[in-house]
Design a protein around this motif. Structure first.
Motif, PDB file in Angstrom:
ATOM      1  N   ALA A  71      12.353   2.442   5.182  1.00  0.00           N
ATOM      2  CA  ALA A  71      10.903   2.391   4.994  1.00  0.00           C
ATOM      3  C   ALA A  71      10.304   1.215   5.757  1.00  0.00           C
ATOM      4  O   ALA A  71       9.243   1.341   6.382  1.00  0.00           O
ATOM      5  CB  ALA A  71      10.576   2.285   3.503  1.00  0.00           C
ATOM      6  N   PHE A  72      10.975   0.075   5.718  1.00  0.00           N
ATOM      7  CA  PHE A  72      10.476  -1.100   6.427  1.00  0.00           C
ATOM      8  C   PHE A  72      10.357  -0.810   7.922  1.00  0.00           C
ATOM      9  O   PHE A  72       9.349  -1.141   8.566  1.00  0.00           O
ATOM     10  CB  PHE A  72      11.403  -2.295   6.190  1.00  0.00           C
ATOM     11  N   ALA A  76       0.837  -1.193   0.000  1.00  0.00           N
ATOM     12  CA  ALA A  76       0.000   0.000   0.000  1.00  0.00           C
ATOM     13  C   ALA A  76       0.875   1.247   0.000  1.00  0.00           C
ATOM     14  O   ALA A  76       2.052   1.217   0.385  1.00  0.00           O
ATOM     15  CB  ALA A  76      -0.911   0.001   1.222  1.00  0.00           C
ATOM     16  N   ASP A  77       0.298   2.340  -0.438  1.00  0.00           N
ATOM     17  CA  ASP A  77       1.014   3.612  -0.451  1.00  0.00           C
ATOM     18  C   ASP A  77       1.414   4.022   0.965  1.00  0.00           C
ATOM     19  O   ASP A  77       0.772   3.629   1.944  1.00  0.00           O
ATOM     20  CB  ASP A  77       0.140   4.708  -1.062  1.00  0.00           C
ATOM     21  N   PRO A  78       2.469   4.822   1.097  1.00  0.00           N
ATOM     22  CA  PRO A  78       2.871   5.273   2.434  1.00  0.00           C
ATOM     23  C   PRO A  78       1.799   6.147   3.077  1.00  0.00           C
ATOM     24  O   PRO A  78       1.091   6.888   2.397  1.00  0.00           O
ATOM     25  CB  PRO A  78       4.162   6.058   2.172  1.00  0.00           C
ATOM     26  N   THR A  79       1.683   6.044   4.382  1.00  0.00           N
ATOM     27  CA  THR A  79       0.740   6.853   5.136  1.00  0.00           C
ATOM     28  C   THR A  79       1.364   8.216   5.441  1.00  0.00           C
ATOM     29  O   THR A  79       2.584   8.401   5.310  1.00  0.00           O
ATOM     30  CB  THR A  79       0.386   6.160   6.464  1.00  0.00           C
ATOM     31  N   PRO A  80       0.559   9.191   5.882  1.00  0.00           N
ATOM     32  CA  PRO A  80       1.139  10.487   6.282  1.00  0.00           C
ATOM     33  C   PRO A  80       2.208  10.353   7.360  1.00  0.00           C
ATOM     34  O   PRO A  80       3.222  11.060   7.325  1.00  0.00           O
ATOM     35  CB  PRO A  80      -0.081  11.270   6.777  1.00  0.00           C
ATOM     36  N   ASP A  81       2.002   9.444   8.323  1.00  0.00           N
ATOM     37  CA  ASP A  81       3.014   9.245   9.360  1.00  0.00           C
ATOM     38  C   ASP A  81       4.317   8.726   8.771  1.00  0.00           C
ATOM     39  O   ASP A  81       5.410   9.134   9.187  1.00  0.00           O
ATOM     40  CB  ASP A  81       2.501   8.269  10.419  1.00  0.00           C
ATOM     41  N   GLU A  82       4.220   7.806   7.804  1.00  0.00           N
ATOM     42  CA  GLU A  82       5.428   7.263   7.179  1.00  0.00           C
ATOM     43  C   GLU A  82       6.112   8.320   6.317  1.00  0.00           C
ATOM     44  O   GLU A  82       7.348   8.389   6.271  1.00  0.00           O
ATOM     45  CB  GLU A  82       5.061   6.032   6.355  1.00  0.00           C
ATOM     46  N   LEU A  83       5.334   9.155   5.653  1.00  0.00           N
ATOM     47  CA  LEU A  83       5.917  10.231   4.839  1.00  0.00           C
ATOM     48  C   LEU A  83       6.587  11.287   5.712  1.00  0.00           C
ATOM     49  O   LEU A  83       7.474  12.004   5.247  1.00  0.00           O
ATOM     50  CB  LEU A  83       4.848  10.863   3.955  1.00  0.00           C
ATOM     51  N   SER A  84       6.165  11.395   6.970  1.00  0.00           N
ATOM     52  CA  SER A  84       6.828  12.344   7.859  1.00  0.00           C
ATOM     53  C   SER A  84       8.239  11.878   8.213  1.00  0.00           C
ATOM     54  O   SER A  84       9.091  12.683   8.597  1.00  0.00           O
ATOM     55  CB  SER A  84       5.997  12.538   9.138  1.00  0.00           C
ATOM     56  N   VAL A  85       8.493  10.567   8.083  1.00  0.00           N
ATOM     57  CA  VAL A  85       9.841  10.031   8.284  1.00  0.00           C
ATOM     58  C   VAL A  85      10.704  10.347   7.079  1.00  0.00           C
ATOM     59  O   VAL A  85      11.861  10.768   7.198  1.00  0.00           O
ATOM     60  CB  VAL A  85       9.797   8.512   8.529  1.00  0.00           C
ATOM     61  N   ASP A  86      10.136  10.166   5.894  1.00  0.00           N
ATOM     62  CA  ASP A  86      10.849  10.455   4.639  1.00  0.00           C
ATOM     63  C   ASP A  86       9.808  10.742   3.568  1.00  0.00           C
ATOM     64  O   ASP A  86       9.044   9.842   3.181  1.00  0.00           O
ATOM     65  CB  ASP A  86      11.727   9.266   4.238  1.00  0.00           C
ATOM     66  N   SER A  87       9.781  11.950   3.096  1.00  0.00           N
ATOM     67  CA  SER A  87       8.758  12.360   2.128  1.00  0.00           C
ATOM     68  C   SER A  87       8.935  11.710   0.764  1.00  0.00           C
ATOM     69  O   SER A  87       8.048  11.792  -0.088  1.00  0.00           O
ATOM     70  CB  SER A  87       8.771  13.883   1.971  1.00  0.00           C
TER      71      SER A  87
END
Length: 301
Positions: A134-135, A66-77
């Motif tokens: 990412a993992f 699945a696509d990255p979530t907003p929380d995951e994008l806050s780690v790396d956009s």
């Protein structure tokens, strides 16, 4: 000269061949320089037998996450869905396996050729990931990984194989995105059934979708079972208590006649990034009739 090298422990050996009569062209623009040495040859010699066909299984394949979530994008956009790909290997035998010297080929590439033994115990799993950062953002840094592969798993289907140092395949599989549609970008992974025979890994009937969104890397993929921990009658009605694990939502339903009426929704609880202690109060329960409750689990998006 001509003396055998005795190997008493697993060893990564690099050697060259010296030939007095050899003349080769070496250096830039191939000047006529004599080189009596061959190029380096590297081979891993193990005192433990290598895996054979049937020993090693790709137990889980997350080819279209699945696509990255907003929380995951806050780690790396710059994270994208393919950064969360992973391959899970399982020792399907009853003995420890030495993976050193094996290579993954096909859609992605990875080499286990190192200077030390990589031992996988019976029933143990090893994860290969596309992007370690990412993992960790999605699954947590506490889940160990065995390395980062190069290349990308095809979202439309592809082929993987694991070969030994001699190029002999000990595992081959193909997969297609239409086998189980929920694994194709909707967050679920492909999970192998333990009864997969060698040579049959390419069939849809030997795979299923993971029970939960994002799969279960590093652990058996098992259906979650959640029960009410407490049911009590108070002045306001009936209070139902239960625990929800991280990433899991639920729908509390009720009926007043088992087998005769449809189950009605009482409350929906959305999944959260942390475990939740839930209390739901049924304020409309009848005082003169039985009422039955159940939980339907909802994996998070």
């Amino acid at each position: 000269r001509n003396t055998p090298i005795k190997v008493t422990d697993s060893t990564l050996l690099t050697a060259r061949v010296y030939k007095t009569s050899h003349r080769g062209l070496t250096g830039s623009n191939n000047p006529p320089l004599s080189s009596k040495w061959s190029g380096p040859l590297t081979h891993f010699y193990s005192i433990a037998p290598p895996p054979v066909v049937g020993d090693l299984l790709v137990s889980e394949l997350h080819y279209h996450p699945a696509d990255p979530t907003p929380d995951e994008l806050s780690v790396d956009s710059t994270f994208k869905a393919s950064d969360f790909e992973f391959i899970e290997l399982l020792n399907n035998s009853n003995r420890p396996l030495n993976l050193t010297g094996l290579s993954v080929a096909g859609e992605v590439r990875f080499s286990f050729l190192t200077g030390a033994d990589i031992i996988l115990d019976p029933g143990e799993r090893l994860l290969l990931v596309r992007n370690a950062r990412a993992f960790a953002a999605r699954y947590g840094a506490e889940i160990p990984t065995g390395g980062v592969f190069s290349g990308k798993l095809s979202s439309g289907g592809g082929r993987l194989e694991i070969v030994d140092q001699g190029g002999k395949a000990i595992l081959e599989l193909s997969y297609l995105d239409d086998w189980h549609p929920t694994t194709d970008g909707r967050g679920f992974s492909l999970v192998a059934k333990r009864t997969v025979p060698h040579g049959a890994e390419a069939g849809a009937e030997y795979w299923r979708a993971s029970w939960d969104a994002h799969g279960s890397p590093g652990a058996p993929d098992e259906r979650a079972s959640i029960n009410f921990t407490k049911i009590e009658i108070v002045a306001e009605g009936i209070v139902l208590s239960f625990q929800l694990p991280k990433g899991m939502g639920a729908v509390v339903q009720y009926t007043d006649a088992l087998g005769q009426a449809q189950w009605q929704p009482l409350k929906t609880i959305e999944a959260a990034n942390n475990a939740q202690a839930i209390q739901v109060t049924d304020k409309n329960w009848p005082s003169t009739a039985d009422r039955f409750y159940r939980l339907l689990l909802k994996p998070g998006e």
